[in-house]
Design a protein around this motif. Structure first.
Motif, PDB file in Angstrom:
ATOM      1  N   LYS A  16      35.699  26.200  41.340  1.00  0.00           N
ATOM      2  CA  LYS A  16      36.638  27.321  41.386  1.00  0.00           C
ATOM      3  C   LYS A  16      36.810  27.836  42.811  1.00  0.00           C
ATOM      4  N   SER A  20      40.237  27.856  44.883  1.00  0.00           N
ATOM      5  CA  SER A  20      40.725  29.103  45.472  1.00  0.00           C
ATOM      6  C   SER A  20      40.958  28.935  46.968  1.00  0.00           C
ATOM      7  N   GLN A  23      44.163  27.040  47.426  1.00  0.00           N
ATOM      8  CA  GLN A  23      45.307  27.908  47.152  1.00  0.00           C
ATOM      9  C   GLN A  23      45.511  28.900  48.285  1.00  0.00           C
ATOM     10  N   LEU A  24      44.415  29.415  48.835  1.00  0.00           N
ATOM     11  CA  LEU A  24      44.503  30.354  49.948  1.00  0.00           C
ATOM     12  C   LEU A  24      45.092  29.674  51.177  1.00  0.00           C
ATOM     13  N   LYS A  27      48.808  29.275  50.540  1.00  0.00           N
ATOM     14  CA  LYS A  27      49.495  30.569  50.653  1.00  0.00           C
ATOM     15  C   LYS A  27      49.547  31.027  52.106  1.00  0.00           C
ATOM     16  N   GLY A  65      41.189  36.014  49.232  1.00  0.00           N
ATOM     17  CA  GLY A  65      41.852  35.250  48.174  1.00  0.00           C
ATOM     18  C   GLY A  65      41.414  35.673  46.784  1.00  0.00           C
ATOM     19  N   PHE A  66      40.116  35.865  46.607  1.00  0.00           N
ATOM     20  CA  PHE A  66      39.601  36.304  45.310  1.00  0.00           C
ATOM     21  C   PHE A  66      40.112  37.702  44.965  1.00  0.00           C
ATOM     22  N   GLY A  69      43.753  37.468  44.045  1.00  0.00           N
ATOM     23  CA  GLY A  69      43.854  36.856  42.722  1.00  0.00           C
ATOM     24  C   GLY A  69      43.437  37.806  41.613  1.00  0.00           C
ATOM     25  N   ALA A  70      42.350  38.533  41.833  1.00  0.00           N
ATOM     26  CA  ALA A  70      41.889  39.493  40.828  1.00  0.00           C
ATOM     27  C   ALA A  70      42.900  40.624  40.659  1.00  0.00           C
ATOM     28  N   VAL A  72      46.188  40.499  41.230  1.00  0.00           N
ATOM     29  CA  VAL A  72      47.361  39.977  40.521  1.00  0.00           C
ATOM     30  C   VAL A  72      47.042  39.795  39.046  1.00  0.00           C
ATOM     31  N   SER A  73      45.863  39.279  38.758  1.00  0.00           N
ATOM     32  CA  SER A  73      45.446  39.089  37.369  1.00  0.00           C
ATOM     33  C   SER A  73      45.387  40.419  36.623  1.00  0.00           C
TER      34      SER A  73
END
Length: 82
Positions: A16, A20, A23-24, A27, A65-66, A69-70, A72-73
């Motif tokens: 994970k 991530s 993805q970071l 982005k 990034g985390f 992501g958190a 947005v989630s």
């Protein structure tokens, strides 16, 4: 929890984290490209700056990034719930 379960959990977390990080990086490149277009700067310069930050501060970049992501989630979860 036995050793096999712990090893499996650690590998899952590593996977994970790697996902991530990828993805970071993606982005960061997209953002650098957008900012370069807005500021009329060479894309390579912005990309190099972003990559230098990520390479010099991988923990910080991963943490950002985390958190993004958190956030947005959490926002999507809130919006989906009626």
């Amino acid at each position: 929890m036995d050793t096999h379960e712990v090893t499996g959990t650690v590998r899952e977390i590593e996977g994970k984290a790697e996902k991530s990080y990828g993805q970071l990086k993606s982005k960061a490149r997209e953002t650098a490209d957008e900012l370069a277009g807005i500021a009329d700067e060479p894309i390579d310069s912005s990309w190099d700056n972003a990559m230098a930050f990520v390479q010099e501060n991988p923990g910080t970049a991963l943490g950002i990034g985390f958190l993004v992501g958190a956030g947005v989630s959490a926002l999507l979860t809130y919006l989906i719930q009626d």
